[in-house]
Design an enzyme around this catalytic site. Sequence first.
Site, PDB file in Angstrom:
ATOM      1  N   LYS A 120       0.826  -1.207   0.000  1.00  0.00           N
ATOM      2  CA  LYS A 120       0.000   0.000   0.000  1.00  0.00           C
ATOM      3  C   LYS A 120       0.860   1.257   0.000  1.00  0.00           C
ATOM      4  O   LYS A 120       0.524   2.254  -0.637  1.00  0.00           O
ATOM      5  CB  LYS A 120      -0.939  -0.012   1.215  1.00  0.00           C
ATOM      6  N   GLU A 204      -3.008   7.429   7.571  1.00  0.00           N
ATOM      7  CA  GLU A 204      -3.927   8.184   6.720  1.00  0.00           C
ATOM      8  C   GLU A 204      -4.889   8.984   7.595  1.00  0.00           C
ATOM      9  O   GLU A 204      -5.220   8.555   8.713  1.00  0.00           O
ATOM     10  CB  GLU A 204      -4.774   7.246   5.845  1.00  0.00           C
ATOM     11  N   HIS A 239     -15.104  -4.897   7.673  1.00  0.00           N
ATOM     12  CA  HIS A 239     -14.327  -4.437   6.521  1.00  0.00           C
ATOM     13  C   HIS A 239     -14.474  -5.359   5.308  1.00  0.00           C
ATOM     14  O   HIS A 239     -13.642  -5.325   4.402  1.00  0.00           O
ATOM     15  CB  HIS A 239     -12.844  -4.278   6.880  1.00  0.00           C
ATOM     16  N   ARG A 296      -7.094  -7.990 -10.003  1.00  0.00           N
ATOM     17  CA  ARG A 296      -7.791  -9.234 -10.322  1.00  0.00           C
ATOM     18  C   ARG A 296      -9.254  -8.915 -10.606  1.00  0.00           C
ATOM     19  O   ARG A 296      -9.680  -7.771 -10.507  1.00  0.00           O
ATOM     20  CB  ARG A 296      -7.715 -10.195  -9.121  1.00  0.00           C
TER      21      ARG A 296
END
Length: 677
Positions: A120, A204, A239, A296
């Site tokens: 990430k 973040e 999540h 994907r």
Amino acid sequence: MTTNPIHTLLIANRGEIALRIMKTAQAMGIRCVAVHSEADAGAPFVDFADEAICIGPAAAADSYLKVEHILDAARQTGANAIHPGYGFLSENTELAERCEAEGIHFVGPPAGAIAAMGSKSAAKALMEEAGVPLVPGYHGDEQTIERFHQEAEKTGFPLLIKASAGGGGKGMRVVRSLAEVNDAVAAAQREAKSSFGDPHLLIERYLENPRHVEVQVMFDKHGNGRYLFDRDCSVQRRHQKIIEEAPAPNIPDAVRKEMGEAAVRCGEAIGYVGAGTVEFLYEPGAGFYFMEMNTRLQVEHPVTELITGLDLVEWQLKVAQGEPLPWAQDALHYSGHAMEARVYAEDPDNDFLPVTGTLFSLREPEGLPGVRVDSGVCQGQEITPWYDPMLAKVIVHGHTRDEARQRLVNALAHYRALGVTLNIDYVCRILEHPDFAEAKLTTHFIEQQGDTLSRPAFSHREQMALSWLAWHHATAAELPAAGGSPWNSRDSFRIGGPKGQRCELRIGSEDDTLHYWMESAGHGRVQLDSEDQSIALKWHRDPDSDGVIVRLNARTVKLGWAVHGERLGVFANAVHWEALVNHPEEQAGDAAGDGQIKAPMHGRITAVTCQVGDTVEAGTALVALEAMKMEHTLRAPVNGTIAAVHCNEGDNAGSGQVLIELHAESVAETSAEEDSE
């Protein structure tokens, strides 16, 4: 033009996605090979394939995640292409590299593109260079606690500390003050190391009420990239997504276009090939921010297919063969609205814990207008703890969002399974929630609406009444057609007997005795022993299934049923439960016919009050059976003589087991006795 056509495709996956890929590939004239674990030997995708090979034991780490086993299977079967589906090895750089080295088409992006998005932190650095908007934060290599303190103060609170290599909510902590940073960093690093083998973290800005909006992209091998519009996947538990829809509602056209173009820049920056998804956090009025790219096919790809009319698997295969994308971006359009619900074997009322068991009965809502079902299971299949609990996806398309929403509610009300707890009732609670109906979406929807969503759809007395009606129809289905005979009528008429009858019911751990009256065809009343008021029910046949439409307490309920041994599955709208029913009068009627008194259900014999040779009158107590936490007394249905006793106190009896044989007095014997007096 194709440079090396695919003739044999190995699908390195299982369940519904393996089946979905095979259906398209076979329609294209491509031979399909399934690989499966020992646990999946009897699964539908294995039977559907042209050839199947076992690649190891049940554990995914010993089968589906073994790159060498997959490649061995490809060599054995002559497969010149491998499709990884999603999950398992779909974002595995080793498999992509090995396929390229051995001259096998990998139906996905190059290994370098997968690697670029595998971290990430590295991905965010690339996206920053490509001009893709990022959430304010820190994604650098320096991982000292001092640097995290500095960056936390610079980013501002609340903020999110999360694993760079992770997903699924692991290695993630929300921090609301500087005092929480140390503990949050330590905990997130431990979890990231344990789950992904990499403790690297990033920071973040934490968006309080964002939406999860993603863009479907497709790239060919000639440098052409297109976006195929967007999806909203905001409704999530732990999540992980539950409901997805396309297009994402309530997004200005200008923002939608900007988001699509940013997604294409993302793919261009890493030399992407094939189908991929760029995920954004979107705050109305504030903008959108890059979150990650999934390199994907996505679980939710069918909603994009339904609004665009494109088969994404078909285009994955064409791209892998070297075909160029034929459409200009301006030529692509979408029509209507699509929604998808994931059907999980899990218990939403028990923290969404996965559930195992056997699908004793299964009926999926195929054939309804605008409904598509991508399923990976069949009736009789064992649902094991080895894999993800998603069994199927129900996808609908409508002219408007509300039409799609209502079609999905109706479709889920026709999804009926006995033997395994499913999440479909919970999904319908979400779909019918006023905020969802008005598209007031956020990734915190489930937490914010938790109290409302946890309310049961039916009260105890309503469940009892519906269980009786399901039992009534399930047993009626076993009787011969009436043919005009009053003896086969299902009303409450009795010669010299009471109109009302009783039955004993158990749902879960709750037991009750219920009295019922058949007023007429399609109309009855029930009353619990514990209550003074009766409940009226009216019903008629459901034209979309073999169930009935019931009117109960000013509500309309789609009612279905299934029977497996003693188990009665009750399907009321999208709510499923199991009931046990004991009906003393029906048991007595059976005994009068053949002289056998049978256990109405599994239980323990607590008393035997007769012996061979006893002469008994109708109504005499013969056996006491404890079942459903209640004692049931089995009585002689007619005058007669005990011919045999097949049980003793303390025995366990199975449902239908013969306990007593009774030689009933015949009419001739009774007349002779009367004449001699």
